[in-house]
Design an enzyme around this catalytic site. Structure first.
Site, PDB file in Angstrom:
ATOM      1  N   CYS A 113       0.806  -1.227   0.000  1.00 45.45           N
ATOM      2  CA  CYS A 113       0.000   0.000   0.000  1.00 45.45           C
ATOM      3  C   CYS A 113       0.834   1.270   0.000  1.00 45.45           C
ATOM      4  O   CYS A 113       0.330   2.354  -0.291  1.00 45.45           O
ATOM      5  CB  CYS A 113      -0.959  -0.003   1.184  1.00 45.45           C
ATOM      6  N   HIS A 254      -3.499   6.763   2.593  1.00 46.64           N
ATOM      7  CA  HIS A 254      -3.893   5.504   1.972  1.00 46.64           C
ATOM      8  C   HIS A 254      -5.296   5.140   2.472  1.00 46.64           C
ATOM      9  O   HIS A 254      -5.582   5.222   3.669  1.00 46.64           O
ATOM     10  CB  HIS A 254      -2.896   4.405   2.347  1.00 46.64           C
ATOM     11  N   ASN A 284     -10.019  -0.585  -0.303  1.00 50.63           N
ATOM     12  CA  ASN A 284      -8.562  -0.532  -0.265  1.00 50.63           C
ATOM     13  C   ASN A 284      -8.026  -1.018  -1.602  1.00 50.63           C
ATOM     14  O   ASN A 284      -8.171  -2.185  -1.954  1.00 50.63           O
ATOM     15  CB  ASN A 284      -8.059  -1.422   0.876  1.00 50.63           C
TER      16      ASN A 284
END
Length: 332
Positions: A113, A254, A284
């Site tokens: 990520c 994020h 996500n």
């Protein structure tokens, strides 16, 4: 010579997987998912749609918005944990070919990520050293390909998509990327990982190996480490650059979990209008998360030339990173 964040682009697949649909697939509920993650839906790529395909579509937009001819791009870095091919060739080389960029330098990085922030740091280094002038950085993920849709702890979280940015050389210091912090700690590797599929896998246990190529996460432990690490990192980068949180136009974290974003935002005493939130509609998307979020505020007209962005990410590895980035692109 400095590095400037010149343009942004993104792509999301048309298919949407809602919380209501997940209720039919696993033992969960819209209320449970929303309360714990803030996610309502996520986009899922078509069966024949590859990570490179999504990356190309985002890159085409970013290049067009940069005002450059595609031939002026002299390097591509693709951040992904769901490449077209896990060993070789790299997804970046495929993107370069699909864009018609010829023999440009291109390679992938794997920082989960945090991948887009890592890619930004690489672009900055190559430009400031004088080795490259216009670097295309891409965060692209087809996480649906490595998600176990019988595991309610992970399948509710992840979606597909891509984001891309053009980072260009400039002599104007006011346009320059101010600072980037990156770090890692492999001692926490088992918190978020795909256990098999690499050189550590037993080749005579193919069924188990295939199942082990799906993502596995220890959710509670990851949450605690993420909040602690992200908060410390952004506090440090602001203090070292003598910038108050009130001067940040857009905090772009994020998009993993609303509770994590809220905890970090509160620690920085940021106002709601400073915090960029897209987790509700995309979930996500790992390395694609931050550029997709930046693209959202750009296309909404919220991101303006000269705005100061604070990027912040945390991912498997464990990896983390933050960046202070003025937007040097033209308004939409």
């Amino acid at each position: 010579m400095y590095a400037a964040f010149r343009s942004i682009g993104a792509y999301v697949p048309s298919k949407i997987l809602t919380n209501a649909e997940l209720e039919v697939m696993v033992d969960t509920s819209d209320e449970w998912i929303t309360k714990r993650t803030g996610i309502k839906e996520r986009h899922i790529a078509a069966a024949d749609e590859r990570t490179s395909d999504m990356g190309v579509k985002a890159a085409q937009i970013a290049i067009e918005r940069s005002g450059l001819a595609k031939e002026e791009i002299d390097m591509i870095v693709c951040a992904t944990i769901s490449p077209d091919y896990f060993c070789m060739p790299s997804t970046a080389t495929i993107i370069a070919t699909k864009l018609g960029l010829g023999k440009v330098m291109a390679y992938d990085i794997s920082a989960a990520c945090t991948g887009f922030v890592y890619a930004l740091s690489i672009a900055k280094a190559f430009i400031e050293s004088g080795m490259k002038k216009n670097v295309l950085i891409v965060g692209a993920e087809k996480l649906s390909a490595i998600t176990d849709y019988t595991d309610r702890g992970t399948c509710i979280l992840f979606g597909d998509g891509a984001g891309a940015a053009v980072i260009s050389a400039t002599e104007n210091k006011n346009e320059a990327v101010i600072d980037i912090h990156t770090g890692s700690d492999g001692s926490f590797a088992d918190l978020l990982m795909t256990p098999n599929g690499g050189s550590g896998s037993a080749h005579d246990e193919l069924d188990r190996e295939a199942a082990g190529c799906f993502m596995r996460m220890k959710g509670n432990e990851t949450f605690k480490v993420a909040v602690r690490t992200l908060t410390a990192d952004v506090v440090e980068i602001l203090e070292q650059n003598n910038i108050e949180s009130s001067k940040i136009t857009h905090f772009v974290p994020h998009q993993a979990n609303y509770r994590i974003i809220k905890a970090v935002g509160d620690a920085l005493e940021l106002k709601d209008e400073q915090v960029v939130l897209t987790v509700e509609k995309y979930g996500n998307t790992s390395g694609a998360s931050i550029p997709m979020a930046i693209n959202d505020i750009y296309e909404s007209g919220t991101l303006r030339e000269g705005d100061l962005m604070l990027l912040d990410a945390f991912g498997g590895g464990l990896t983390w990173g933050s960046a202070l980035v003025p937007f040097a692109g033209k308004n939409i």
